[in-house]
Design a protein around this motif. Structure first.
Motif, short mmCIF file in Angstrom:
data_model
loop_
_atom_site.label_atom_id
_atom_site.label_comp_id
_atom_site.label_asym_id
_atom_site.label_seq_id
_atom_site.Cartn_x
_atom_site.Cartn_y
_atom_site.Cartn_z
N SER A 1 0.81 -1.22 0.00
CA SER A 1 0.00 0.00 0.00
C SER A 1 0.85 1.27 0.00
O SER A 1 0.44 2.30 -0.53
CB SER A 1 -0.92 0.01 1.22
OG SER A 1 -0.17 -0.09 2.44
N VAL A 2 2.07 1.18 0.56
CA VAL A 2 2.92 2.37 0.65
C VAL A 2 3.40 2.82 -0.74
O VAL A 2 3.77 3.98 -0.93
CB VAL A 2 4.13 2.09 1.56
CG1 VAL A 2 5.10 1.10 0.91
CG2 VAL A 2 4.85 3.37 1.92
N LEU A 3 3.35 1.92 -1.72
CA LEU A 3 3.80 2.26 -3.07
C LEU A 3 2.66 2.49 -4.04
O LEU A 3 2.88 2.69 -5.24
CB LEU A 3 4.72 1.15 -3.63
CG LEU A 3 6.05 0.93 -2.91
CD1 LEU A 3 6.85 -0.16 -3.59
CD2 LEU A 3 6.86 2.22 -2.87
N THR A 4 1.44 2.46 -3.55
CA THR A 4 0.28 2.70 -4.42
C THR A 4 -0.19 4.14 -4.26
O THR A 4 0.22 4.86 -3.36
CB THR A 4 -0.88 1.74 -4.06
OG1 THR A 4 -1.24 1.92 -2.69
CG2 THR A 4 -0.46 0.29 -4.28
N GLY A 5 -1.07 4.54 -5.15
CA GLY A 5 -1.61 5.89 -5.09
C GLY A 5 -0.73 6.91 -5.80
O GLY A 5 0.25 6.55 -6.48
N GLN A 6 -1.09 8.16 -5.63
CA GLN A 6 -0.38 9.24 -6.31
C GLN A 6 -0.12 10.40 -5.36
O GLN A 6 -0.82 10.58 -4.36
CB GLN A 6 -1.19 9.73 -7.51
CG GLN A 6 -1.35 8.70 -8.62
CD GLN A 6 -2.06 9.27 -9.83
OE1 GLN A 6 -2.86 10.20 -9.72
NE2 GLN A 6 -1.75 8.74 -11.00
N ILE A 7 0.91 11.15 -5.70
CA ILE A 7 1.22 12.38 -4.99
C ILE A 7 0.73 13.54 -5.86
O ILE A 7 1.10 13.63 -7.03
CB ILE A 7 2.73 12.52 -4.73
CG1 ILE A 7 3.22 11.38 -3.84
CG2 ILE A 7 3.04 13.86 -4.08
CD1 ILE A 7 4.72 11.37 -3.65
N THR A 8 -0.10 14.39 -5.31
CA THR A 8 -0.66 15.50 -6.07
C THR A 8 0.04 16.80 -5.71
O THR A 8 0.10 17.19 -4.53
CB THR A 8 -2.17 15.63 -5.80
OG1 THR A 8 -2.82 14.40 -6.14
CG2 THR A 8 -2.76 16.76 -6.63
N LEU A 9 0.60 17.43 -6.72
CA LEU A 9 1.23 18.75 -6.57
C LEU A 9 0.52 19.72 -7.50
O LEU A 9 0.89 19.86 -8.67
CB LEU A 9 2.72 18.67 -6.89
CG LEU A 9 3.57 17.72 -6.01
CD1 LEU A 9 4.99 17.64 -6.55
CD2 LEU A 9 3.58 18.20 -4.57
N GLY A 10 -0.51 20.36 -7.00
CA GLY A 10 -1.31 21.23 -7.84
C GLY A 10 -2.06 20.39 -8.88
O GLY A 10 -2.80 19.48 -8.54
N ALA A 11 -1.83 20.69 -10.15
CA ALA A 11 -2.46 19.93 -11.23
C ALA A 11 -1.62 18.72 -11.64
O ALA A 11 -2.00 17.96 -12.53
CB ALA A 11 -2.68 20.83 -12.44
N LEU A 12 -0.46 18.52 -10.99
CA LEU A 12 0.46 17.45 -11.36
C LEU A 12 0.24 16.24 -10.46
O LEU A 12 0.26 16.35 -9.24
CB LEU A 12 1.91 17.94 -11.24
CG LEU A 12 3.02 16.97 -11.63
CD1 LEU A 12 2.91 16.61 -13.10
CD2 LEU A 12 4.39 17.57 -11.32
N ASN A 13 0.02 15.07 -11.08
CA ASN A 13 -0.16 13.83 -10.35
C ASN A 13 1.03 12.91 -10.62
O ASN A 13 1.32 12.59 -11.78
CB ASN A 13 -1.45 13.12 -10.77
CG ASN A 13 -2.68 13.90 -10.36
OD1 ASN A 13 -2.76 14.40 -9.24
ND2 ASN A 13 -3.65 14.00 -11.26
N ILE A 14 1.73 12.51 -9.56
CA ILE A 14 2.91 11.68 -9.69
C ILE A 14 2.64 10.33 -9.03
O ILE A 14 2.26 10.27 -7.86
CB ILE A 14 4.14 12.34 -9.04
CG1 ILE A 14 4.38 13.72 -9.62
CG2 ILE A 14 5.38 11.46 -9.21
CD1 ILE A 14 5.48 14.51 -8.93
N SER A 15 2.86 9.25 -9.77
CA SER A 15 2.68 7.91 -9.23
C SER A 15 3.75 7.63 -8.17
O SER A 15 4.94 7.83 -8.41
CB SER A 15 2.77 6.87 -10.35
OG SER A 15 2.91 5.57 -9.82
#
Length: 291
Positions: free
Chosen positions: A129-143
């Motif tokens: 689970s720690v490696l799933t999801g995304q990091i959101t920086l404004g309009a930028l989504n990083i896996s």
């Protein structure tokens, strides 16, 4: 941030992480072909073996993903050491064509063994689970997974470069390759140096194969299917150049990712067009070795 620009940045990050994963898999072949001067077409099969061992440890034994990853790489290195001390002794004594045919034949054998044990289906390692999801920086989504692959690859590349350039082992390896007879005279155990180098290269391939299953899924024909990609990275970068392999993997990873998104009609063919153009302009690769 405009949508077009955020999409471009997301694709760029995905392309860089994909390229770094290719670098992890191919850097071992760069070492064996360029430094040890051994044509090893079984290299990508070691990536497959590492991936399947990690998958088995995580899914059937129930180990934590990171523990399974470490043990999978270690097991692959142990297997490669056994093969290096036995079958590869004949490979070393052969010419380039003999090395090519023998290692390709071993790849077919490994493919058949894996197919009988693991089955013909495509598989991938379930991420924690720690490696799933995304990091959101404004309009930028990083896996998170892509970011993990990127950071891990950068750390491995840095450690490998430091070891080869600034350690006693790196000096011994260069001496053993350039003049093995003189290296023996000064007390260097040439066979041991080659064995350790070979195992490290196969371990890096196993690491790339295990962490990259979300991008290059595991299957029995993995060693043959992705061999071309590995050879392309080595050839475009310049045979024997770690820096060249890094540049090549990054460039080809970004081109392939961008091409599949912006020109979907061409799909995976774009990477081959890029390789053709690069090698026409620089036949010796991006970073050619002197001598």
């Amino acid at each position: 941030m405009p949508h077009v620009f955020s999409t471009f940045l997301t694709l760029l990050i995905d392309g860089v992480s994909y390229g770094m994963m290719l670098f992890l898999i191919s850097v071992g072949l760069t070492i064996t072909m360029g430094v040890m001067r051994v044509v090893n077409l079984m290299h990508s099969a070691f990536a497959m073996v590492g991936g399947f061992i990690t998958l088995w440890l995580a899914s059937h034994v129930g180990l934590n993903y990171f523990a399974a990853l470490v043990l999978g790489v270690a097991a692959t290195m142990l297997i490669s050491l056994v093969l290096e001390r036995t079958l590869y002794q004949w490979v070393y004594k052969s010419n380039a064509l003999g090395q090519l045919l023998m290692t390709l034949g071993m790849t077919f054998v490994v493919t058949a063994v894996v197919k009988n044990i693991a089955g013909p289906q495509i598989q991938s390692i379930v991420l924690p689970s720690v490696l799933t999801g995304q990091i959101t920086l404004g309009a930028l989504n990083i896996s998170v997974y892509r970011l993990f692959v990127l950071v891990l690859s950068v750390v491995v590349a840095g450690v490998l470069w430091l070891c080869l350039e600034y350690t006693t082992f790196g000096a011994r390896l260069r001496a053993a390759v350039d003049n093995p007879r003189m290296a023996r005279c000064v007390g260097i155990n040439v066979p041991a140096v080659f064995a350790v180098t070979f195992a490290i290269g196969c371990g890096l391939a196993a690491l790339g194969g295990a962490v990259g299953t979300q991008m290059l899924p595991l299957e029995p024909y993995y060693g043959l299917k992705y061999l071309v990609l590995v050879l392309i990275v080595v050839a475009v970068g310049g045979v024997g150049s770690l820096k060249g392999s890094l540049y090549s993997a990054l460039l080809l990873g970004v081109i392939d990712t961008m091409g599949r998104y912006y020109i979907p009609a061409l799909g995976g063919f774009i990477i081959y067009l890029a390789v053709l153009a690069i090698l026409l302009l620089r036949p010796r690769g991006l970073v050619s070795r002197v001598g």
